[in-house]
Design a protein around this motif. Structure first.
Motif, PDB file in Angstrom:
ATOM      1  N   TRP A 117      28.420  60.259  45.473  1.00  0.00           N
ATOM      2  CA  TRP A 117      29.162  60.705  44.298  1.00  0.00           C
ATOM      3  C   TRP A 117      28.952  62.198  44.103  1.00  0.00           C
ATOM      4  O   TRP A 117      27.825  62.670  43.975  1.00  0.00           O
ATOM      5  N   LYS A 118      30.038  62.940  44.091  1.00  0.00           N
ATOM      6  CA  LYS A 118      29.996  64.369  43.827  1.00  0.00           C
ATOM      7  C   LYS A 118      30.994  64.664  42.708  1.00  0.00           C
ATOM      8  O   LYS A 118      32.186  64.390  42.863  1.00  0.00           O
ATOM      9  N   PRO A 119      30.524  65.176  41.577  1.00  0.00           N
ATOM     10  CA  PRO A 119      31.423  65.432  40.446  1.00  0.00           C
ATOM     11  C   PRO A 119      32.652  66.270  40.813  1.00  0.00           C
ATOM     12  O   PRO A 119      33.739  66.024  40.314  1.00  0.00           O
ATOM     13  N   SER A 120      32.477  67.237  41.698  1.00  0.00           N
ATOM     14  CA  SER A 120      33.597  68.112  42.057  1.00  0.00           C
ATOM     15  C   SER A 120      34.713  67.372  42.788  1.00  0.00           C
ATOM     16  O   SER A 120      35.844  67.853  42.848  1.00  0.00           O
ATOM     17  N   GLU A 121      34.430  66.195  43.344  1.00  0.00           N
ATOM     18  CA  GLU A 121      35.444  65.400  44.038  1.00  0.00           C
ATOM     19  C   GLU A 121      36.259  64.523  43.086  1.00  0.00           C
ATOM     20  O   GLU A 121      37.158  63.820  43.509  1.00  0.00           O
ATOM     21  N   HIS A 122      35.927  64.558  41.788  1.00  0.00           N
ATOM     22  CA  HIS A 122      36.598  63.730  40.791  1.00  0.00           C
ATOM     23  C   HIS A 122      37.063  64.586  39.618  1.00  0.00           C
ATOM     24  O   HIS A 122      36.598  64.405  38.486  1.00  0.00           O
TER      25      HIS A 122
END
Length: 93
Positions: free
Chosen positions: A64-69
């Motif tokens: 999970w990477k915040p920048s991908e969402h």
């Protein structure tokens, strides 16, 4: 800022993990925190979460990477009930 999501886990269970069990699966997530990346090493968690807790004993969330969402929460949705309110307040700024 490059942020990393980390799990603060409960104490280890007395049971042994079985093969194929995801890391941390036998230890329930106590709290989900956000932490900045270590200076000069973007994929490595810095020493403290945004709320000031030590990240040494925490588990980094690798899937999970915040920048991908974009537009979504900074944390995995399945752990919404255990998000650190202090880290969440900083991430909302």
């Amino acid at each position: 800022m490059s942020e990393i999501v980390v799990y603060e886990l409960d104490q280890p269970a007395a049971t042994r993990p079985t093969p194929g069990t995801p890391s941390g699966a036998e230890r329930p997530v106590r709290r989900v925190h956000a932490a900045p990346a270590a200076p000069g090493t973007p994929g490595t968690t810095g020493p403290r979460t945004l709320c000031g807790k030590d990240t040494f004993a925490m588990e980094t969330v690798t899937d999970w990477k915040p920048s991908e969402h974009p537009g979504g929460p900074w944390y995995p949705a399945e752990h919404a009930s255990v998000v650190c309110s202090d880290c969440d307040a900083v991430m909302e700024i």
